[in-house]
Design an enzyme around this catalytic site. Structure first.
Site, PDB file in Angstrom:
ATOM      1  N   GLU A 183     -20.465 -99.019 -39.279  1.00 22.04           N
ATOM      2  CA  GLU A 183     -21.030 -98.912 -40.754  1.00 22.04           C
ATOM      3  C   GLU A 183     -19.908-100.014 -41.832  1.00 22.04           C
ATOM      4  OE1 GLU A 183     -23.992 -98.342 -40.693  1.00 22.04           O
ATOM      5  OE2 GLU A 183     -24.325 -96.183 -39.445  1.00 22.04           O
TER       6      GLU A 183
ATOM      7  N   HIS B  32     -20.883 -93.230 -47.312  1.00 19.76           N
ATOM      8  CA  HIS B  32     -22.404 -92.446 -46.938  1.00 19.76           C
ATOM      9  C   HIS B  32     -22.082 -91.193 -46.526  1.00 19.76           C
ATOM     10  CE1 HIS B  32     -25.613 -92.866 -43.727  1.00 19.76           C
ATOM     11  NE2 HIS B  32     -24.336 -93.007 -42.354  1.00 19.76           N
TER      12      HIS B  32
ATOM     13  N   HIS C  88     -24.715 -87.579 -44.787  1.00 21.79           N
ATOM     14  CA  HIS C  88     -25.448 -87.202 -43.915  1.00 21.79           C
ATOM     15  C   HIS C  88     -26.134 -86.039 -44.763  1.00 21.79           C
ATOM     16  CE1 HIS C  88     -24.591 -89.284 -40.364  1.00 21.79           C
ATOM     17  NE2 HIS C  88     -24.818 -89.802 -40.801  1.00 21.79           N
TER      18      HIS C  88
ATOM     19  N   GLU D 214     -29.755 -84.248 -66.519  1.00 22.54           N
ATOM     20  CA  GLU D 214     -28.982 -85.222 -66.652  1.00 22.54           C
ATOM     21  C   GLU D 214     -28.800 -86.235 -65.865  1.00 22.54           C
ATOM     22  OE1 GLU D 214     -24.801 -84.093 -67.983  1.00 22.54           O
ATOM     23  OE2 GLU D 214     -26.352 -82.887 -69.920  1.00 22.54           O
TER      24      GLU D 214
ATOM     25  N   HIS E  77     -32.247 -90.332 -42.238  1.00 10.74           N
ATOM     26  CA  HIS E  77     -30.710 -90.369 -42.063  1.00 10.74           C
ATOM     27  C   HIS E  77     -29.787 -90.009 -43.097  1.00 10.74           C
ATOM     28  CE1 HIS E  77     -27.571 -93.527 -39.648  1.00 10.74           C
ATOM     29  NE2 HIS E  77     -26.843 -92.779 -40.819  1.00 10.74           N
TER      30      HIS E  77
HETATM   31  P1  13P Z   1     -19.339 -93.697 -37.701  1.00  9.31           P
HETATM   32  O1  13P Z   1     -18.542 -92.933 -36.373  1.00  9.31           O
HETATM   33  O2  13P Z   1     -19.867 -94.717 -36.613  1.00  9.31           O
HETATM   34  O3  13P Z   1     -18.681 -93.464 -38.422  1.00  9.31           O
HETATM   35  O4  13P Z   1     -20.986 -93.187 -37.515  1.00  9.31           O
HETATM   36  C1  13P Z   1     -21.400 -92.452 -38.295  1.00  9.31           C
HETATM   37  C2  13P Z   1     -22.193 -92.832 -38.907  1.00  9.31           C
HETATM   38  O5  13P Z   1     -22.601 -91.506 -39.790  1.00  9.31           O
HETATM   39  C3  13P Z   1     -23.638 -93.806 -39.007  1.00  9.31           C
HETATM   40  O6  13P Z   1     -24.307 -93.600 -39.378  1.00  9.31           O
HETATM   41 ZN    ZN Z   2     -24.486 -91.449 -40.697  1.00  4.48          ZN
END
Ligand code: 13P
Ligand code: ZN
Length: 272
Positions: free
Chosen positions: A116, A140, A142, A170, A211
């Site tokens: 990413e 980023h 999940h 808040e 995602h």
């Molecule tokens: P990477 O291992 O390449 O960082 O990918 C993980 C991920 O969350 C892709 O969206």
């Molecule tokens: Zn991801």
């Protein structure tokens, strides 16, 4: 000073550990990048190994030319970063045009920055310009509840912003600009980087349907705290939906009163 003893590296690693403990980083899920301050680059310069091997980033980010980033490796597991930073994270240099990168430290057993990286650098580029250099962090992850909501709520900025604002008083103070939603897209490339970048012009939070989430911020505490707040609010929302939905909530005028007392600019477009 050794690179792994630098305060910014220790702060970076702390986030990777805390994020894993939160359950946001199964296997190699999620990635993290930090735009290193010039004085820190100077402090570690003797440990960096300039390389003539450059790889295209996939997007053009001219205002990041000459900058150095600390970033997680693609396919690397967040939970392993603190055990062996040298194998799991890297420092990369962006060439003067802002189109190619080279690895100057880390990923000692081989590898590349996160898949990413185009989205990370696009977001860094936009935030650097908009905040006059203040923002340095893109994260980023999940998280379960925010992902779950993307299967139920309409994938609209307004719907997600209002739902999350209403779940904890808040929240509007912490993300007064709201959150943006990217519809499902193939991850890891230029198209999703451009779609996310468009939202980052307006928000510090971009939710990727089915995602995960991207957050931007000025430092590690604020960026981690933003991710944590959004995900906690999403968890409350999931529970409220599971209990049959809202029976009462914060009134619209309540948000306006809050904005006045806390001296924040709440995006009025989300209040009507
Ligand atoms: P990477 O291992 O390449 O960082 O990918 C993980 C991920 O969350 C892709 O969206
Ligand atoms: Zn991801």
């Amino acid at each position: 000073m050794r690179i792994t003893e630098m305060e910014f590296v220790e702060g970076f690693i702390r986030v990777t550990e805390d994020g894993f403990k939160k359950g946001w980083h199964e296997r190699n899920g999620g990635n993290f990048s930090y735009r290193i301050k010039p004085e820190d680059v100077t402090a570690i310069r003797s440990e960096l190994k300039p390389s003539s091997h450059f790889t295209p980033i996939g997007v053009s980010v001219p205002n990041l030319g000459g900058e150095y980033f600390l970033v997680t490796g693609s396919g690397k597991f967040m939970r392993n970063v603190s055990l062996c930073p040298e194998d799991n994270i890297a420092i990369v240099y962006i060439d003067e045009k802002g189109e190619n990168y080279s690895i100057v430290w880390g990923l000692e057993k081989g590898g590349t920055p996160t898949s990413e990286f185009p989205t990370h650098l696009m977001n860094h580029s936009i935030k650097k310009e908009l905040t006059k250099g203040k923002y340095r962090v893109i994260y980023h992850s999940h998280p379960v509840n925010i992902i779950a909501l993307t299967f139920v709520l309409p994938l609209e900025d307004k719907v997600f912003t209002r739902a999350l604002w209403e779940m904890m008083t808040e929240c509007p103070v912490i993300f007064p600009d709201g959150v943006g939603v990217v519809p499902w897209m193939v991850p890891g490339g230029r198209d999703i980087a451009i779609a996310t970048g468009k939202l980052m012009k307006k928000y510090d939070v971009a939710i990727w349907a089915h995602h995960g989430i991207f957050c931007a911020g000025e430092d590690f505490d604020n960026t981690f705290g933003l991710m944590d707040t959004v995900e906690k609010s999403a968890e409350i929302c999931v529970k409220v939906l599971a209990m049959g939905g809202k029976r009462q909530t914060i009134p619209v005028q309540g948000f306006r009163d809050l904005a006045k007392d806390f001296n924040i600019d709440l995006a009025e477009e989300f209040l009507d």
